[in-house]
Design a protein around this motif. Structure first.
Motif, mmCIF file in Angstrom:
data_model
loop_
_atom_site.group_PDB
_atom_site.id
_atom_site.type_symbol
_atom_site.label_atom_id
_atom_site.label_comp_id
_atom_site.label_asym_id
_atom_site.label_seq_id
_atom_site.Cartn_x
_atom_site.Cartn_y
_atom_site.Cartn_z
ATOM 1 N N ALA A 267 11.616 41.279 -4.955
ATOM 2 C CA ALA A 267 11.998 42.680 -4.780
ATOM 3 C C ALA A 267 11.612 43.185 -3.399
ATOM 4 O O ALA A 267 10.556 42.846 -2.856
ATOM 5 C CB ALA A 267 11.343 43.535 -5.857
ATOM 6 N N LEU A 268 12.479 44.012 -2.840
ATOM 7 C CA LEU A 268 12.225 44.686 -1.576
ATOM 8 C C LEU A 268 11.687 46.086 -1.852
ATOM 9 O O LEU A 268 12.107 46.747 -2.803
ATOM 10 C CB LEU A 268 13.513 44.773 -0.753
ATOM 11 N N ALA A 269 10.768 46.536 -1.026
ATOM 12 C CA ALA A 269 10.245 47.891 -1.151
ATOM 13 C C ALA A 269 11.253 48.868 -0.580
ATOM 14 O O ALA A 269 11.816 48.635 0.497
ATOM 15 C CB ALA A 269 8.915 48.002 -0.400
ATOM 16 N N ASN A 270 11.518 49.970 -1.319
ATOM 17 C CA ASN A 270 12.534 50.900 -0.790
ATOM 18 C C ASN A 270 11.931 52.087 -0.048
ATOM 19 O O ASN A 270 12.585 52.687 0.801
ATOM 20 C CB ASN A 270 13.498 51.366 -1.876
ATOM 21 N N GLU A 271 10.683 52.449 -0.328
ATOM 22 C CA GLU A 271 9.969 53.501 0.406
ATOM 23 C C GLU A 271 10.791 54.796 0.511
ATOM 24 O O GLU A 271 10.637 55.564 1.457
ATOM 25 C CB GLU A 271 9.623 53.024 1.826
ATOM 26 N N GLY B 103 12.338 33.461 3.399
ATOM 27 C CA GLY B 103 11.819 34.793 3.667
ATOM 28 C C GLY B 103 10.985 35.352 2.530
ATOM 29 O O GLY B 103 10.731 36.558 2.463
ATOM 30 N N PHE B 104 10.519 34.481 1.643
ATOM 31 C CA PHE B 104 9.739 34.923 0.486
ATOM 32 C C PHE B 104 8.257 35.015 0.838
ATOM 33 O O PHE B 104 7.666 34.046 1.324
ATOM 34 C CB PHE B 104 9.903 33.940 -0.680
ATOM 35 N N VAL B 105 7.664 36.166 0.536
ATOM 36 C CA VAL B 105 6.221 36.316 0.685
ATOM 37 C C VAL B 105 5.508 35.798 -0.563
ATOM 38 O O VAL B 105 4.395 35.290 -0.492
ATOM 39 C CB VAL B 105 5.854 37.799 0.936
ATOM 40 N N SER B 106 6.165 35.912 -1.698
ATOM 41 C CA SER B 106 5.574 35.431 -2.956
ATOM 42 C C SER B 106 6.093 34.026 -3.242
ATOM 43 O O SER B 106 6.686 33.372 -2.381
ATOM 44 C CB SER B 106 5.942 36.384 -4.089
ATOM 45 N N CYS C 173 10.006 42.667 4.134
ATOM 46 C CA CYS C 173 9.750 43.223 2.802
ATOM 47 C C CYS C 173 10.446 44.542 2.510
ATOM 48 O O CYS C 173 10.446 44.983 1.353
ATOM 49 C CB CYS C 173 8.236 43.429 2.602
ATOM 50 N N LEU C 174 11.010 45.180 3.494
ATOM 51 C CA LEU C 174 11.552 46.524 3.334
ATOM 52 C C LEU C 174 13.070 46.468 3.160
ATOM 53 O O LEU C 174 13.760 45.715 3.850
ATOM 54 C CB LEU C 174 11.198 47.369 4.562
#
Length: 319
Positions: free
Chosen positions: A132-136, A176-179, A284-285
């Motif tokens: 999931a991407l953060a939408n902020e 591009g995965f952080v997790s 991530c955004l």
């Protein structure tokens, strides 16, 4: 109909635990095993009387009943609890998945139907992640939609796509995965001497097989929900969690890969919080330009989780 369920070991606010359970009940899970890793009387009370939920507080008495000392690392507690649930699930389930509180199964068809289609000799089915991407609160985004980067097939084409999507930082991380990039698994119940691991199943110290991948289920992983939330948890993840130093890079070092621990340590040493935030904003955004590039390349996933609505539906007395 194939019976299926999930198991999770959780240390989280009660609202998140109940939402996770409600989501998977609404998805059709026949039984859910929740292991509370700390005292959480509000969550325990909310889940206590649901016929399709078994809640276990993993206190000293629990570990004593298993005949083992409480594992120091939470990963070891997770696998011990998942293995315990596996043994308890044989009479009521055909398949069980081990996932986390920030992970949500997102199938294209009913999960039970997908599991029913698996050949009888296959004992393990992998679900690939969608991070999931953060939408902020960014303009142009549907606040009810969780936008995700999907798992990408391997090879040179993936590396070329990473450069297009994430020109500064993408080459360090696979997809591009952080997790995690490998996903989680369902295991067919009834196997003797079965032990869950975080991403695999072991039997007599050998990884179980035959295995296959469930292409019609994504695992929506809400690993990073926003900059402020990430800042609060990154130190823990660097020392005890998924960024700790002993974990290997997701891409081989000779191809430019770095472990998350080394990458974030380097970014913080090189430019401090400003550089780390630049990484967050690129990787991530849910930037509009990234959303469009992901969509154009067929690796955007959009999920309507509606976890809060499902929480109200299945646990109307919880607040």
């Amino acid at each position: 109909m194939t019976r299926w369920g999930v198991v999770a070991t959780i240390k989280a606010p009660a609202k998140d635990i109940v939402a996770f359970v409600a989501y998977h009940l609404d998805l059709g899970a026949d039984h859910i095993f929740i292991y509370l890793d700390n005292e959480n009387p509000k969550a325990q009370a909310a889940l206590a009387n649901h016929p399709r939920v078994t809640t276990t507080r993993t206190n000293q008495a629990y570990w004593y009943s298993l005949g083992i000392k409480k594992p120091v690392r939470h990963q070891s507690r997770q696998t011990a609890n998942a293995s315990h649930a596996y043994r308890a699930s044989t009479a009521r389930l055909d398949w069980i998945a081990h996932i986390d509180v920030d992970e949500f199964l997102c199938p294209k068809r009913p999960v039970g139907a997908l599991l029913s289609d698996i050949p009888k000799n296959v004992v393990c089915a992998r679900v690939r992640p969608a991070e999931a991407l953060a939408n902020e609160g960014l303009p142009g985004l549907d606040p009810k939609t969780t936008y995700c980067k999907a798992w990408m097939p391997g090879g040179n084409s993936r590396m070329e796509l990473e450069k297009e999507l994430y020109p500064t930082f993408g080459g360090f991380l696979r997809g591009g995965f952080v997790s995690h990039f490998v996903g989680k698994i369902f295991i067919r119940t009834g196997l003797p001497n079965l032990e869950f691991r975080i991403h695999r199943g072991m039997q007599n110290k050998q990884e179980i097989e035959p295995r296959m991948t469930l292409d019609d289920i994504d695992l929506c992983h809400c690993h990073i929900t926003g900059w402020d939330a990430w800042q609060k948890i990154i130190d823990y993840r660097m020392t005890k969690g998924s960024y700790r130093s002993e974990l290997k890079p997701t891409r081989k070092p000779e191809l430019g890969g770095m472990s998350l621990h080394d990458l974030f340590s380097f970014l913080l040493a090189d430019g401090g919080e400003e550089t780390l935030k630049a990484f967050y904003e690129e990787i991530c955004l849910a930037r509009p330009e990234l959303i469009e590039k992901l969509r154009k390349n067929g690796v955007l996933r959009e999920f309507q989780l509606d976890a809060d609505a499902k929480k109200r539906k299945h646990f109307p007395g919880f607040s």
